[in-house]
Design a protein around this motif. Sequence first.
Motif, PDB file in Angstrom:
ATOM      1  N   SER A 125       0.821  -1.216   0.000  1.00 39.04           N
ATOM      2  CA  SER A 125       0.000   0.000   0.000  1.00 39.04           C
ATOM      3  C   SER A 125       0.851   1.261   0.000  1.00 39.04           C
ATOM      4  O   SER A 125       0.449   2.289  -0.550  1.00 39.04           O
ATOM      5  CB  SER A 125      -0.936  -0.006   1.216  1.00 39.04           C
ATOM      6  N   MET A 126       2.052   1.208   0.590  1.00 38.61           N
ATOM      7  CA  MET A 126       2.908   2.397   0.667  1.00 38.61           C
ATOM      8  C   MET A 126       3.768   2.591  -0.577  1.00 38.61           C
ATOM      9  O   MET A 126       3.931   3.721  -1.054  1.00 38.61           O
ATOM     10  CB  MET A 126       3.819   2.305   1.903  1.00 38.61           C
ATOM     11  N   LEU A 127       4.335   1.512  -1.107  1.00 41.19           N
ATOM     12  CA  LEU A 127       5.366   1.640  -2.134  1.00 41.19           C
ATOM     13  C   LEU A 127       4.879   1.392  -3.555  1.00 41.19           C
ATOM     14  O   LEU A 127       5.423   1.966  -4.501  1.00 41.19           O
ATOM     15  CB  LEU A 127       6.518   0.677  -1.831  1.00 41.19           C
ATOM     16  N   LEU A 128       3.863   0.538  -3.750  1.00 41.82           N
ATOM     17  CA  LEU A 128       3.430   0.237  -5.124  1.00 41.82           C
ATOM     18  C   LEU A 128       2.918   1.471  -5.873  1.00 41.82           C
ATOM     19  O   LEU A 128       3.234   1.638  -7.061  1.00 41.82           O
ATOM     20  CB  LEU A 128       2.377  -0.868  -5.113  1.00 41.82           C
ATOM     21  N   PRO A 129       2.112   2.355  -5.240  1.00 42.29           N
ATOM     22  CA  PRO A 129       1.698   3.562  -5.970  1.00 42.29           C
ATOM     23  C   PRO A 129       2.882   4.419  -6.417  1.00 42.29           C
ATOM     24  O   PRO A 129       2.880   4.955  -7.537  1.00 42.29           O
ATOM     25  CB  PRO A 129       0.824   4.306  -4.950  1.00 42.29           C
ATOM     26  N   GLU A 130       3.904   4.536  -5.564  1.00 36.14           N
ATOM     27  CA  GLU A 130       5.095   5.316  -5.929  1.00 36.14           C
ATOM     28  C   GLU A 130       5.883   4.620  -7.032  1.00 36.14           C
ATOM     29  O   GLU A 130       6.405   5.279  -7.944  1.00 36.14           O
ATOM     30  CB  GLU A 130       5.975   5.515  -4.691  1.00 36.14           C
ATOM     31  N   MET A 131       5.949   3.290  -6.991  1.00 32.63           N
ATOM     32  CA  MET A 131       6.643   2.545  -8.047  1.00 32.63           C
ATOM     33  C   MET A 131       5.935   2.727  -9.390  1.00 32.63           C
ATOM     34  O   MET A 131       6.575   2.913 -10.429  1.00 32.63           O
ATOM     35  CB  MET A 131       6.719   1.057  -7.690  1.00 32.63           C
TER      36      MET A 131
END
Length: 436
Positions: A125-131
Amino acid sequence: MEWWLLLILIVGVFLVLLAAGLPVFLAFTIVDVLGIYLLWGGGIGLVQLIHSIFSSISFVLLPVPLFVLMGELLFHSGAFVNALDTLDKWMGRIPGRLCMLSIGGATLFSTLSGSSMGTAAMLGSMLLPEMEKRGYDKSIAIGSCMSGALAMIIPPSALAVILGSLMEISIGKLLISGILPGFVIAAMYIVYIALRCTFQPSLAPDYVPERVSWSEKFMAFTKHVLPFGLIIFVVTGLIFAGLATPTESAAMGVLATALIVAFYKKFSLNLVTKSVESTLRITVMMFMILTGSTAFSQILAFTGASKGLVEVVVSFPLPQIMIVVVMQVLMIVLGTFMEQVSIMMITFPIFMPIVRALGFDPIWFGLLTLINMEIGMKTPPFGLVLFVMRGVVPKGTTMMDIYKSVGPFVLLDISAMLIILIFPSIATLLPSFMRY
């Protein structure tokens, strides 16, 4: 009726119920009640089912809800978010930087939480949107976030407590045995990502990070990462030093986690309520599956199905070490369609006498099994972490994308199992220094 026909019938009904959308514990319950009633003497068998449910839950499982509560407090408070930001500052312009951050965060959070699914959900939830925003390919981004399953191996591990109780071995030594293998697996993940992103730069486009001075890096590390060392010490350190039992260290870990959360001014009644509710849901789910799988394994044992299956597997004229390999392969196959506790409940009543008769170290075998169960969490089609990731991945991501992304990491896990199979001291070195 032949044992293999009973095995196909029992497992087939269980899989049909799962395919119909029933929860795992409910599918177990239906199969248990029907199987025991029809095969085990009707009403007398149902009385035995009740006894087995009560006997399958004991005091040694007390660390399980405490380890889960630690992870839920950190997850719902968001206290670990700044630690991830700090790790990001230290990485500079490393290829696949966000994937590296995911693995580093998973490794660190795994030393603080006993929940693989919670760790994977937080990272996804924290890193996939930024990736996705930075153009990372799904084939490497999603798989790196599923490294949260390392929480099953690195202490505190709720599953290790259950496994140790089933194997009737030192839970403390089994927990400590996961430290070195867990870091070895994390290192293999990092090397894989570094090599793949170096030779295929399009998978993780480069970007220029914000410049941060060394003094700022050290200050951020001291403030946002170092305090978590208290939790690691009271959980892992006290067990290793022989100063506390797993149950005592788990209780101390909850207290240390609450203090850290309060230190970051995130402690509140609402946080406690949400964390306790989540812990209750997860613990009840695990214990209901545990009690259901206890009766399930008793049905298979009563019908001779589990004994017949394992006897076929171990009847081949193989070297002793190959028998262990066959056991692990069998559990990998079972992990594609069964829950981890259930697999252990079905196989261990037969596997453990064989392991002890062959003279293998049960701590080493237990650690191999933990890695095996971690693989099962990520193996299609029923891996629980796969379904967790399905709930947090960006829109437009299919289950096939998730399956493809996790494949290389599963192969790395299997490679780690082979390494530990050949070099058992990786798992047994640290436990050998413990007093009990």
